[in-house]
Scaffold this active site. Sequence first.
Site, PDB file in Angstrom:
ATOM      1  N   HIS A 162      29.076 -88.882 -49.081  1.00 32.69           N
ATOM      2  CA  HIS A 162      29.262 -87.503 -49.551  1.00 32.69           C
ATOM      3  C   HIS A 162      28.082 -86.664 -49.068  1.00 32.69           C
ATOM      4  O   HIS A 162      26.955 -87.134 -49.021  1.00 32.69           O
ATOM      5  CB  HIS A 162      29.318 -87.467 -51.097  1.00 32.69           C
ATOM      6  N   ASP A 176      37.433 -89.986 -53.938  1.00 30.99           N
ATOM      7  CA  ASP A 176      38.670 -90.415 -53.285  1.00 30.99           C
ATOM      8  C   ASP A 176      38.837 -91.928 -53.225  1.00 30.99           C
ATOM      9  O   ASP A 176      39.867 -92.416 -52.779  1.00 30.99           O
ATOM     10  CB  ASP A 176      38.695 -89.847 -51.857  1.00 30.99           C
TER      11      ASP A 176
HETATM   12  C1  SDX Z   1      35.507 -84.823 -50.688  1.00 31.33           C
HETATM   13  O1  SDX Z   1      32.007 -81.390 -50.402  1.00 31.33           O
HETATM   14  C2  SDX Z   1      32.636 -81.807 -51.437  1.00 31.33           C
HETATM   15  O2  SDX Z   1      32.213 -81.556 -52.557  1.00 31.33           O
HETATM   16  C3  SDX Z   1      33.904 -82.564 -51.152  1.00 31.33           C
HETATM   17  C4  SDX Z   1      34.592 -83.212 -52.353  1.00 31.33           C
HETATM   18  C5  SDX Z   1      35.159 -82.179 -53.296  1.00 31.33           C
HETATM   19  O3  SDX Z   1      35.348 -82.514 -54.488  1.00 31.33           O
HETATM   20  O4  SDX Z   1      35.489 -81.062 -52.813  1.00 31.33           O
HETATM   21  O5  SDX Z   1      33.690 -84.045 -53.059  1.00 31.33           O
HETATM   22  C6  SDX Z   1      35.803 -84.047 -51.907  1.00 31.33           C
HETATM   23  O6  SDX Z   1      35.767 -84.345 -49.611  1.00 31.33           O
HETATM   24  C7  SDX Z   1      34.820 -86.161 -50.807  1.00 31.33           C
HETATM   25  C8  SDX Z   1      34.486 -86.790 -49.415  1.00 31.33           C
HETATM   26  C9  SDX Z   1      35.787 -87.412 -48.886  1.00 31.33           C
HETATM   27  N1  SDX Z   1      35.626 -87.888 -47.500  1.00 31.33           N
HETATM   28  C10 SDX Z   1      35.562 -89.192 -47.217  1.00 31.33           C
HETATM   29  O7  SDX Z   1      35.549 -90.092 -48.066  1.00 31.33           O
HETATM   30  C11 SDX Z   1      35.544 -89.486 -45.718  1.00 31.33           C
HETATM   31  C12 SDX Z   1      34.466 -90.529 -45.409  1.00 31.33           C
HETATM   32  N2  SDX Z   1      33.156 -89.935 -45.635  1.00 31.33           N
HETATM   33  C13 SDX Z   1      32.437 -89.427 -44.444  1.00 31.33           C
HETATM   34  O8  SDX Z   1      33.305 -88.834 -43.497  1.00 31.33           O
HETATM   35  C14 SDX Z   1      31.208 -88.625 -44.826  1.00 31.33           C
HETATM   36  O9  SDX Z   1      30.520 -89.364 -45.756  1.00 31.33           O
HETATM   37  C15 SDX Z   1      31.350 -87.207 -45.334  1.00 31.33           C
HETATM   38  C16 SDX Z   1      32.153 -86.351 -44.415  1.00 31.33           C
HETATM   39  C17 SDX Z   1      31.985 -87.183 -46.679  1.00 31.33           C
HETATM   40  C18 SDX Z   1      29.940 -86.616 -45.449  1.00 31.33           C
HETATM   41  O10 SDX Z   1      29.432 -86.558 -44.168  1.00 31.33           O
HETATM   42  P1  SDX Z   1      27.974 -85.921 -43.875  1.00 31.33           P
HETATM   43  O11 SDX Z   1      27.326 -85.440 -45.119  1.00 31.33           O
HETATM   44  O12 SDX Z   1      28.121 -84.942 -42.744  1.00 31.33           O
HETATM   45  O13 SDX Z   1      27.137 -87.180 -43.454  1.00 31.33           O
HETATM   46  P2  SDX Z   1      26.998 -87.710 -41.977  1.00 31.33           P
HETATM   47  O14 SDX Z   1      28.327 -87.735 -41.304  1.00 31.33           O
HETATM   48  O15 SDX Z   1      25.892 -86.946 -41.319  1.00 31.33           O
HETATM   49  O16 SDX Z   1      26.576 -89.224 -42.249  1.00 31.33           O
HETATM   50  C19 SDX Z   1      25.204 -89.598 -42.397  1.00 31.33           C
HETATM   51  C20 SDX Z   1      25.163 -91.056 -41.898  1.00 31.33           C
HETATM   52  C21 SDX Z   1      25.721 -91.218 -40.490  1.00 31.33           C
HETATM   53  O17 SDX Z   1      25.118 -92.377 -39.925  1.00 31.33           O
HETATM   54  P3  SDX Z   1      23.815 -92.150 -38.931  1.00 31.33           P
HETATM   55  O18 SDX Z   1      24.269 -91.206 -37.828  1.00 31.33           O
HETATM   56  O19 SDX Z   1      22.733 -91.565 -39.804  1.00 31.33           O
HETATM   57  O20 SDX Z   1      23.495 -93.540 -38.420  1.00 31.33           O
HETATM   58  O21 SDX Z   1      26.001 -91.868 -42.750  1.00 31.33           O
HETATM   59  C22 SDX Z   1      27.070 -92.402 -41.955  1.00 31.33           C
HETATM   60  C23 SDX Z   1      27.148 -91.561 -40.713  1.00 31.33           C
HETATM   61  O22 SDX Z   1      27.712 -92.303 -39.644  1.00 31.33           O
HETATM   62  N3  SDX Z   1      28.284 -92.304 -42.785  1.00 31.33           N
HETATM   63  C24 SDX Z   1      29.226 -93.247 -42.865  1.00 31.33           C
HETATM   64  C25 SDX Z   1      30.161 -92.761 -43.793  1.00 31.33           C
HETATM   65  N4  SDX Z   1      29.774 -91.557 -44.232  1.00 31.33           N
HETATM   66  C26 SDX Z   1      28.613 -91.275 -43.607  1.00 31.33           C
HETATM   67  N5  SDX Z   1      29.372 -94.443 -42.252  1.00 31.33           N
HETATM   68  C27 SDX Z   1      30.482 -95.150 -42.563  1.00 31.33           C
HETATM   69  N6  SDX Z   1      31.408 -94.754 -43.455  1.00 31.33           N
HETATM   70  C28 SDX Z   1      31.291 -93.564 -44.081  1.00 31.33           C
HETATM   71  N7  SDX Z   1      32.218 -93.159 -44.956  1.00 31.33           N
END
Ligand code: SDX
Length: 427
Positions: free
Chosen positions: A306, A363
């Site tokens: 998140h 989720d």
């Molecule tokens: C919702 O914003 C809100 O409030 C949203 C929400 C709401 O109520 O409205 O809470 C609802 O959208 C919840 C989130 C649902 N999405 C998912 O579950 C999809 C999977 N999650 C990821 O796509 C991700 O965690 C996000 C999109 C939710 C957040 O992404 P960020 O904050 O942009 O973080 P990032 O992509 O920069 O990740 C930081 C690191 C990265 O690795 P490095 O480059 O540092 O090595 O963490 C890794 C990412 O690759 N990472 C993950 C991951 N999420 C982040 N690696 C594997 N699996 C994941 N799910």
Amino acid sequence: MDKKKAILAIDGKDPIELNILRGSLGCQELDIRTLGAQGYFAFDPGFTSTASCQSSITYIDGDKGVLLYRGFPIDQLALNSNYLEVCYILLYGEAPNVKQFHDFKISLTHNSLLHEQIYNLLRCFCRHAHPMAMLCGMTGALAAIYHDSMDVHRKSHRDLIAIRLLAQMPTMVSMCYRYATGKPFVYPCHDFSYSGNILYMMFSDPSETYVINPILERALDCILILHADHEQNASTSTIRTAGSSGANPFSCISAAVASLWGPSHGGANEACLLMLEEIGTIENIPVFLRRAKDKNDPFRLMGFGHRVYKNYDPRAMVMREVCHEVLNHLEVKKDLMEVAMELEYIALHDSYFIERKLYPNIDFYSGIILKAMGIPSSMFTAIFAMARTVGWIAHWKEMYDEGIKISRPRQLYTGYTQRNFNSKITS
Ligand code: SDX
């Protein structure tokens, strides 16, 4: 009391003084509104460090895993309130008294019927169209129904818009399910609760008396509470941006529905269930964890991570308990739940997830509950949109109450400097 200041020293030029703003909770914020006039912009793609507005609706402390709706903790609301009471709190800022709550419920009841043209519009979609595509279309089409009776600059009209949307979203979402399954539409029934009506409009058989299952009614109501608002998430920021131009609020809601559909946002609940089904067994978990950690693999652990929560999403905790209750009550197989819980346990002990502070989000468990209730995964995000409508509208109204200013961010330009044009297609 003197405002605290920050001093910005750039290239040895005269230092720039910036006010430091402090809300009632949360971190201090640099007021950079004067930077543009001095020739500087802040560069922050994805707004990881940018506050786009001030708001008194919802507060999140991502480090502590705290979520407050108008100051009330989400777990207290989920356990002791109901979705309509939470809607009132989000929209009006205070818990309603008995008369206020009764009047609020009656106003929703009297606005729950959709214009018949929306039923005709829905029949233009293919039966297999994704419910979020249909919901985008229907919500946007309401702008064609109400365009001449809504003056967004009048508070009374904005209040009526909120009531109409809250009242009609369940009808539209239920219609998507009925249309996709070839069942006749069921009109809302005033005898049922908000959540009971959703179950009635989705699952009743017009030839029989429908008896609402109180356990499922309560579970759905709790799911709606948990999804109701979440400060400046992508879809809420979308409705603020779309609404900042004074656009019709029904069109703005359609834009928010579109944003929520994305798998990184509200589409994650559908994606998460499909992921759990693909994993299938506990033995397959290590393969998927390896993929999630592989930079060359686009696979992400859906329902994990998140932007704000760097601790356990408090909503996921409540959702996990609701999941156990529903699965026990329905006496359905717990294979997906067991995979989810084992996946959560392994990930939370894995250095990759620990270092990046990746925890289950809202989720992660919601899809298991909705599937057990008989709701197809294609409907999960539409259920999320129905719940989040109150949050979208609360922020849209707050923007007007605060005095709207069109959103117009700047950019870091990396294209050509000026050059002369010589066409290559005309001699
Ligand atoms: C919702 O914003 C809100 O409030 C949203 C929400 C709401 O109520 O409205 O809470 C609802 O959208 C919840 C989130 C649902 N999405 C998912 O579950 C999809 C999977 N999650 C990821 O796509 C991700 O965690 C996000 C999109 C939710 C957040 O992404 P960020 O904050 O942009 O973080 P990032 O992509 O920069 O990740 C930081 C690191 C990265 O690795 P490095 O480059 O540092 O090595 O963490 C890794 C990412 O690759 N990472 C993950 C991951 N999420 C982040 N690696 C594997 N699996 C994941 N799910």
